[in-house]
Design a protein around this motif. Sequence first.
Motif, mmCIF file in Angstrom:
data_model
loop_
_atom_site.group_PDB
_atom_site.id
_atom_site.type_symbol
_atom_site.label_atom_id
_atom_site.label_comp_id
_atom_site.label_asym_id
_atom_site.label_seq_id
_atom_site.Cartn_x
_atom_site.Cartn_y
_atom_site.Cartn_z
ATOM 1 N N GLU A 199 0.918 -1.158 -0.116
ATOM 2 C CA GLU A 199 0.067 -0.132 -0.066
ATOM 3 C C GLU A 199 0.878 1.195 0.061
ATOM 4 O OE1 GLU A 199 -2.806 0.053 2.917
ATOM 5 O OE2 GLU A 199 -3.761 -1.935 2.539
ATOM 6 N N GLY A 200 0.559 1.938 -0.854
ATOM 7 C CA GLY A 200 1.106 3.554 -0.825
ATOM 8 C C GLY A 200 2.566 3.566 -1.565
ATOM 9 N N GLN A 246 -5.149 2.410 -9.148
ATOM 10 C CA GLN A 246 -6.168 1.492 -9.223
ATOM 11 C C GLN A 246 -7.205 1.761 -10.134
ATOM 12 O OE1 GLN A 246 -7.815 2.639 -4.992
ATOM 13 N NE2 GLN A 246 -6.091 1.774 -4.187
ATOM 14 N N ILE A 255 -6.392 -2.457 -7.041
ATOM 15 C CA ILE A 255 -5.000 -2.000 -7.561
ATOM 16 C C ILE A 255 -4.836 -2.951 -8.899
ATOM 17 C CG2 ILE A 255 -2.618 -2.581 -7.188
ATOM 18 C CD1 ILE A 255 -3.218 -1.969 -4.363
ATOM 19 N N THR A 293 1.295 -0.599 -11.171
ATOM 20 C CA THR A 293 2.252 0.261 -10.549
ATOM 21 C C THR A 293 2.906 1.179 -11.244
ATOM 22 O OG1 THR A 293 2.741 -1.818 -9.189
ATOM 23 C CG2 THR A 293 4.180 -0.034 -8.608
#
Length: 340
Positions: free
Chosen positions: A272-273, A298, A303, A306
């Motif tokens: 996450e993050g 997302q 998600i 990346t």
Amino acid sequence: MLNERAQILLKTLIEHYIADGQPVGSRTLSKFSGLDLSSASIRNVLADLEDLGFIASPHTSAGRIPTTRGYRFFVDSLLTIKPLAQVEIRELKDQIPAHSPSIAVTAASQLLSQLTEFAGVVISPRRVPSLMQIEFLRLSERRILMILVTADGDVQNRIILTERDYTPAQLIEASNYLSQHCAGKSLDMLRTAVLGDLESLQTDIGQLMSAAIKAGGNPFDAGGESVVIAGETNLLRVDDFSSNVDRLRQLFSVFEEKTALLQLLDSGQRAEGIQLFIGQEAGIHPLDECSVVTAPYQVNGQIVGTLGVIGPTRMAYERVIPIVDITAKLLSSALSHQQG
């Protein structure tokens, strides 16, 4: 681990090294740290920091430079992030179009490259189809075949090993329940939506359906993920790289081959993050003198990929981190708008 004055000196040293790329000596630290310490006291602290592995002494200079461990402590404990102004965010929003996923991904990689003057990378969204139907078929006393059917007609099977036997009527009941709830959802979304309810049922059927969803994994991961890269040539202008032709050749081979880069970015997708890989932390030798800043993006809360920036370890983290963060949010918004 470090007392306050050691932290202040380390922070000052790293900030100055990032700014000009030159080893930092005690005289510079005395001038800019704001501490009322003698040069001898500063040298003693620097010696301690070097013993702890936070800084190192190049052979050609009396000054010090940060190590991977020093950068990691700096980023985790000492860094002051500079968030982007709202006017900047509004300007950036217009640069990621919402009418085409492929164009949005390419625009995001270019935006990352332009804003940081490093290489911008984006994993294209993985295909996550929605489910239409789930069925169960008894194979033997404790073996059940789970059949997953997507809205576009793909079918995949999974074997479930159960703790007890189930009747055909019970399997039909479980199939009906999950099929009713799965319409338009991916397996991950179905898992989030109903798993808590199933476990609260405390029934044999609830246990079967919980086992089925947990066993499902990501059965329709279509693979074929690709990495979109923009601004690799920016790295030719980075002083840390430009004098080392072999290092540049190895670095560009990573960009060209992409498999190792895909694996690294995929690990950021499971977190996450913001994720930050400094030097050897990336586990890819040509990136030993690089930092990789990543964030997942997302579609409608799920998600799917990346994005990130690859640059030298001597980068302005306080600027790069919020750029990666806001670009991930803007790409998420653009792609979710397309799906809406």
